[in-house]
Design an enzyme around this catalytic site. Structure first.
Site, PDB file in Angstrom:
ATOM      1  N   ASP A 294      15.100  21.073 -19.126  1.00  0.00           N
ATOM      2  CA  ASP A 294      15.291  22.168 -18.362  1.00  0.00           C
ATOM      3  C   ASP A 294      16.330  21.510 -17.035  1.00  0.00           C
ATOM      4  OD1 ASP A 294      14.811  24.246 -16.707  1.00  0.00           O
ATOM      5  OD2 ASP A 294      12.573  24.455 -16.123  1.00  0.00           O
ATOM      6  N   GLU A 328      18.544  27.040  -8.564  1.00  0.00           N
ATOM      7  CA  GLU A 328      17.169  28.388  -9.925  1.00  0.00           C
ATOM      8  C   GLU A 328      15.700  27.986  -9.908  1.00  0.00           C
ATOM      9  OE1 GLU A 328      15.144  29.827 -13.191  1.00  0.00           O
ATOM     10  OE2 GLU A 328      14.984  27.926 -12.608  1.00  0.00           O
ATOM     11  N   GLU A 329      15.456  26.393  -9.100  1.00  0.00           N
ATOM     12  CA  GLU A 329      14.092  26.251  -9.251  1.00  0.00           C
ATOM     13  C   GLU A 329      13.603  26.905  -8.750  1.00  0.00           C
ATOM     14  OE1 GLU A 329      12.073  25.814 -12.381  1.00  0.00           O
ATOM     15  OE2 GLU A 329      13.253  24.429 -13.601  1.00  0.00           O
ATOM     16  N   HIS A 426       9.416  20.995 -16.432  1.00  0.00           N
ATOM     17  CA  HIS A 426       8.328  20.714 -15.570  1.00  0.00           C
ATOM     18  C   HIS A 426       8.223  19.144 -15.082  1.00  0.00           C
ATOM     19  CE1 HIS A 426       9.251  25.606 -14.338  1.00  0.00           C
ATOM     20  NE2 HIS A 426      10.497  24.687 -14.553  1.00  0.00           N
TER      21      HIS A 426
END
Lengths: 470, 470
Positions: A294, A328-329, A426
């Site tokens: 990610d 994005e996060e 994450h």
């Protein structure tokens, strides 16, 4: 401008002839073969993950990743490569978080936590209070101010194990993480501990974004994730004795916005240069692991799409862009900025594909489009069968391409196998060793094949404002 | 015999009523849900892998596995559980193998090897000789006795990376491992080193069976696998200087056959007790890892099929057996024995399903059957769509169920995602941590669903010698 020698010209004519005379089956076979035997995605990911590491928006690593990917795209001989400026939030974790459970007789058990992204710090000496478990906001409301005030709220609703698509299970839980502090604050809670969004029982706390929306500063309470194993322990200890206390300390902080960039590369279309097809992932990641799944995977796969098209001798009719989105996060600033600029420039984005669901074996795509376009896509499904790509469904696409939505265009998201994704999502074990080279390369090839088809045939001509394109 | 109380009887009637009135969709949903929330496969695998470990035929561990799985099946309340005696070969590895490459100036580089299963030992002080690389038996033949005699032959044909199904890539290489020594011996080679059957570049040597067939004892030369990284190194060093020497030492040995067992459990059919449906994996494994993927996964999934049927309230019409085969890896004695006894007893095996391709996310099944039966299966395909099970193809089934083949019955193999399988296959990293709980459980549920359907509908009645069964 470089003058091409006749031999070189002949070569290009030959390649061009080969491709135009090749069937879609053959081109797609070449694409997969190139990716599996000569792919670059894994090498790029190795650098991003192991030489740079976690790439939180606004961090030095994020800027290193901008410079590295720009440099690598420059080497590919695309028609244009550039940086698109975007201001991004900068949240910093500070020193490693610390937490324990304390029984009334003073015995302590250290537990694994991490601050949620966007959270405020605890007081500098930490925060100790009674803790109360809830499964959802309804339980919270039922308990009310009387039972909640002065306490830490522990959200412990697990991901639902019998959902096949783990993203659905995530969707059913993530409001605890994003809005848990906001909701608990209403009832006078002093802090929030959230069970990690993880289907496994293990010791890794999983971070992720949370928000306070318009809550005044003095109502903003610190929020952290606890590992699933420690969440289970805490729950059991609470069942045995609800007078236990929870202590945690974190020093995270939201700083001022800083300058960053989306990284963009383009092969300009030979026939319809103002029809844009983009493929992308996000360059930022959380800070605990190295962001390999990610979304390092999505970044390197997207980069390789343009290279694989070139290597497979495809000369696109439409302009194909790779867009590596920043932030994005915890903000989506890159995705929003890209769409804003595209609108200003009146660029017609006919198809946008995002890879942001991990680097696992690809299973297919989810499409956000009208029925006519979806039927067009379904016609291509048999071309993917030899590669075991079977999932073609309507649904969401991806956060970064979302702002590009129009009535007629097609947005899509790559859908890899989702079973292992939340084991790493994450957390500090989202690392390079958890990515399999072949699975990553199959994803890049699958994306390239779909981009090839959309470039060749365009988006369904009937619905595309009546313009017939072949 | 226990007398059932009225309440218990009512409960069974209720369950029975529920199931008969439930749609196939509902039953299959229950099966998946049970496996993912209440599965036993992962716990059983944990014990097999971590408390017992590698289970080479004839070893103490293999016998421990027989006892353990028998005991666990006994707990499930099946109608019968028994051990089926079978004599198995006993090959032992001896002390850890040792190997190095030596340059003419005497510099040595240690490399990672392991003896191939069934190989003879080197002389007790080891074997040192010049080494010559070939890619296949044709190259070997072309080199002939003159170039081969007195040398070690190094087979270095890699698995083909652009095949999507990694088992195909394996099939294209494994003759080097199985027959390499036999072939090289014809030309006077003194030993054989084979590139590990592994698509990754890493340091693990992968064992597996090899054979000498009817080669006389004095022509049997020792054979070992080298890790892919060290295979690459060896190849490069040979290109630089073909006078380098290779040394290896191994003390493996074939002992006399010993007594072992297939472990079998049965739910006897309520309507057609002499129609047998079996589901199985193999209890033995290689000795380097703990055999979690090959084939601990298949063993525990097969065990859970019977439990999941019971838990989901299915009362089978046909007799359902779990068969845990002994000695798949180096003899197939268990598979042959089971089929032999079944034939003697005139047991009609209508459907046999094997899981021996790893515990990864299931993608579907491969079927060995006639067209009518295959069409019947294709009708069920939509029932599997919610679980992302899409692969229903004709092809092979599995080694252990193979001997049960008749003209009318159906053999099948579970087909999990194959991308990571050969990273672990027959190597010391085939361990429990490489198995994902959900992926394993999805496989067990997928097998159970297919067994449920074959039990309910039987094998295609038209072709089944005219007997109409509903």
């Amino acid at each position: 401008m470089q003058i091409l020698k006749p031999a070189v010209l002949l070569y290009f004519l030959f390649i061009s002839f080969c491709v135009t005379s090749q069937s879609d089956e053959d081109v797609i076979k070449t694409i997969y073969s190139q990716s599996l035997t000569n792919g670059k995605s894994y090498d790029w990911l190795n650098y991003l993950s192991n030489q740079i590491g976690g790439r939180l928006s606004g961090s030095l690593n994020a800027e290193k990743a901008v410079a590295y990917t720009k440099e690598e795209l420059d080497k590919l001989g695309l028609d244009k490569v550039w940086l698109q400026p975007v201001m991004v939030p900068k949240w910093v974790r500070g020193i490693k978080e610390y937490a324990f459970i304390e029984t009334p007789n003073g015995q302590t058990t250290i537990v694994n936590i991490c601050a949620l992204g966007g959270s405020v710090a605890t007081p500098s000496l930490g925060l100790k209070a009674n803790i109360i478990e809830v499964k959802n906001f309804e339980e919270l409301e039922a308990l009310g101010k009387e039972k909640i005030e002065g306490k830490i709220v522990f959200y412990n609703r697990p991901m639902q194990a019998d959902l096949i698509n783990t993203f659905e299970a995530y969707g059913g839980c993530v409001n605890q993480r994003y809005s848990g502090a906001m909701e608990a604050s209403k009832y006078g809670a002093v802090g929030v501990i959230v069970r990690s969004m993880n289907l496994r029982l293990d010791d890794y706390p999983h971070t992720g974004s949370m928000g306070y929306e318009d809550l005044p500063n003095d109502k903003r309470i610190p929020s952290a994730a606890i590992s699933t194993n420690d969440g289970e322990l805490l729950s059991t200890m609470l069942q045995l004795d609800n007078s236990i206390k929870f202590y945690f300390k974190q020093s995270c902080k939201q700083l001022k916005d800083v300058q960053s960039y989306n990284v963009i590369g383009e092969i300009t279309g030979s026939e319809y240069p103002n029809e844009y097809i983009i493929v992308g992932g996000h360059l930022d990641s959380w800070d605990l692991g190295d962001g390999s799944h990610d979304d390092g995977a999505g970044v390197v796969q997207s980069m390789d799409v343009l290279r694989l098209l070139k290597e497979s001798g495809v000369r696109p009719k439409r302009s194909i862009r790779v867009v590596l989105f920043m932030n994005e996060e915890n903000g989506l600033r890159g995705g929003k900025k890209y769409a804003e600029v595209a609108k200003q420039k009146n660029e017609n984005h006919v198809f946008a594909l995002e890879s942001d669901s991990g680097g696992f074996t690809p299973r297919g795509f989810s499409f956000d489009c009208n029925d006519a376009s979806f039927n067009q896509v379904l016609n291509w499904k048999p071309l993917f069968k030899p590669y075991l790509i079977h999932y073609f469904e309507k649904g969401g696409s991806g956060a970064d391409v979302g702002p590009l939505k129009t009535e007629t265009n097609v947005l899509a998201g790559l859908r890899p196998d989702s079973q292992r994704y939340f084991d790493h999502h994450h957390a500090s074990n989202d690392t390079f060793d958890a990515v399999n080279k072949r699975e990553l390369e199959l994803g890049a090839a699958t994306m390239t094949a779909l981009v090839y088809l959309f470039d060749k045939y365009g988006v369904n001509p009937i619905t595309n404002k009546g313009t017939i394109k072949k």
